[in-house]
Scaffold this active site. Structure first.
Site, PDB file in Angstrom:
ATOM      1  CG  ASN A 157      10.198   2.312  11.288  1.00 20.64           C
ATOM      2  OD1 ASN A 157       9.419   3.056  11.810  1.00 20.64           O
ATOM      3  ND2 ASN A 157      10.113   2.270   9.878  1.00 20.64           N
ATOM      4  NE  ARG A 205      -3.856  -1.945   1.997  1.00 19.32           N
ATOM      5  CZ  ARG A 205      -3.792  -3.139   2.119  1.00 19.32           C
ATOM      6  NH1 ARG A 205      -2.826  -3.923   1.553  1.00 19.32           N
ATOM      7  NH2 ARG A 205      -4.736  -3.830   2.705  1.00 19.32           N
TER       8      ARG A 205
HETATM    9  O1  CA2 Z   1       8.413   6.514   7.525  1.00 20.65           O
HETATM   10  C1  CA2 Z   1       8.388   5.743   8.374  1.00 20.65           C
HETATM   11  O2  CA2 Z   1       9.226   4.558   8.306  1.00 20.65           O
HETATM   12  C2  CA2 Z   1       7.534   5.636   9.451  1.00 20.65           C
HETATM   13  O3  CA2 Z   1       7.958   5.304  10.488  1.00 20.65           O
HETATM   14  C3  CA2 Z   1       6.143   4.781   8.791  1.00 20.65           C
HETATM   15  C4  CA2 Z   1       4.935   4.866   9.732  1.00 20.65           C
HETATM   16  C5  CA2 Z   1       4.542   6.370   9.968  1.00 20.65           C
HETATM   17  O4  CA2 Z   1       3.500   6.377  10.927  1.00 20.65           O
HETATM   18  C6  CA2 Z   1       5.938   7.211  10.600  1.00 20.65           C
HETATM   19  O5  CA2 Z   1       5.215   8.434  10.777  1.00 20.65           O
HETATM   20  C7  CA2 Z   1       7.086   7.006   9.701  1.00 20.65           C
HETATM   21  C8  CA2 Z   1       3.757   3.912   9.072  1.00 20.65           C
HETATM   22  C9  CA2 Z   1       4.120   2.888   8.573  1.00 20.65           C
HETATM   23  C10 CA2 Z   1       2.880   2.458   7.813  1.00 20.65           C
HETATM   24  O6  CA2 Z   1       3.308   1.599   7.040  1.00 20.65           O
HETATM   25  C11 CA2 Z   1       2.574   1.302   5.738  1.00 20.65           C
HETATM   26  C12 CA2 Z   1       3.422   0.880   4.588  1.00 20.65           C
HETATM   27  C13 CA2 Z   1       2.608   0.659   3.527  1.00 20.65           C
HETATM   28  C14 CA2 Z   1       1.199   0.657   3.451  1.00 20.65           C
HETATM   29  C15 CA2 Z   1       0.606   1.163   4.508  1.00 20.65           C
HETATM   30  C16 CA2 Z   1       1.548   1.590   5.696  1.00 20.65           C
END
Ligand code: CA2
Length: 152
Positions: free
Chosen positions: A74, A18
């Site tokens: 992370n 996603r």
């Molecule tokens: O940029 C990053 O690695 C984050 O830790 C990712 C988090 C976000 O809330 C942080 O602000 C920054 C979100 C992870 C969600 O990952 C997804 C990956 C693919 C599709 C949907 C969500």
């Protein structure tokens, strides 16, 4: 041989499936392989974990004491909200490198703040999956495991 814990928070299991415009097409399995390869090159091993649950992440940080030399974290969205994760890091006194795939400082204002940053050795963000390899290398340097110098 030193071991590192690579710990991933909520929703990162969806990586590559996603929002590729934000997080790219790399899957979490790809990230794990990258981390294994970087650690092997540095003579280290890793344990790679992901959970969508704050308490499970806290338990993993507690369990890292005596098992791992440091943590690449992370924490996903818990980065911006979890005093409990911050306290867990402080309580184990292990070096933590905070990593984010995206540049959290170039995104919405609520992502600019991190409860992890004050208790981390440093923060790497905005380099996608490569940030995990950079974080492992940074942690190895901090632990004095890089050849050719004593830099932290
Ligand atoms: O940029 C990053 O690695 C984050 O830790 C990712 C988090 C976000 O809330 C942080 O602000 C920054 C979100 C992870 C969600 O990952 C997804 C990956 C693919 C599709 C949907 C969500």
């Amino acid at each position: 041989m030193s071991s590192l814990l690579i710990l991933n928070g909520p929703n990162l299991n969806l990586l590559g499936t996603r929002q590729p415009e934000v997080y790219g097409r790399t899957t979490l399995d790809d990230v794990q392989r990258l981390c294994e390869s970087e650690a092997t090159a540095l003579g280290m091993t890793i344990v790679f974990q992901q959970s969508n649950h704050e308490g499970v992440l806290i338990d993993a940080i507690h369990a890292a004491r005596g098992m791992h030399a440091g943590i690449v974290l992370n924490a996903g969205a818990y980065t911006h909200s979890s005093i409990a994760l911050m306290d867990a890091i402080s309580s184990v006194a292990l070096p933590v490198v905070e990593v984010h795939l995206s540049n959290i400082h170039a995104r919405e204002p609520f992502r600019h703040a991190s409860f992890i940053a004050p208790v981390a050795v440093g923060q790497i963000c905005g380099f996608g999956a490569a940030g995990y390899a950079l974080a492992i290398r940074a942690l190895a340097g901090h632990l004095g495991r890089l050849s050719g110098g004593t830099d932290s």
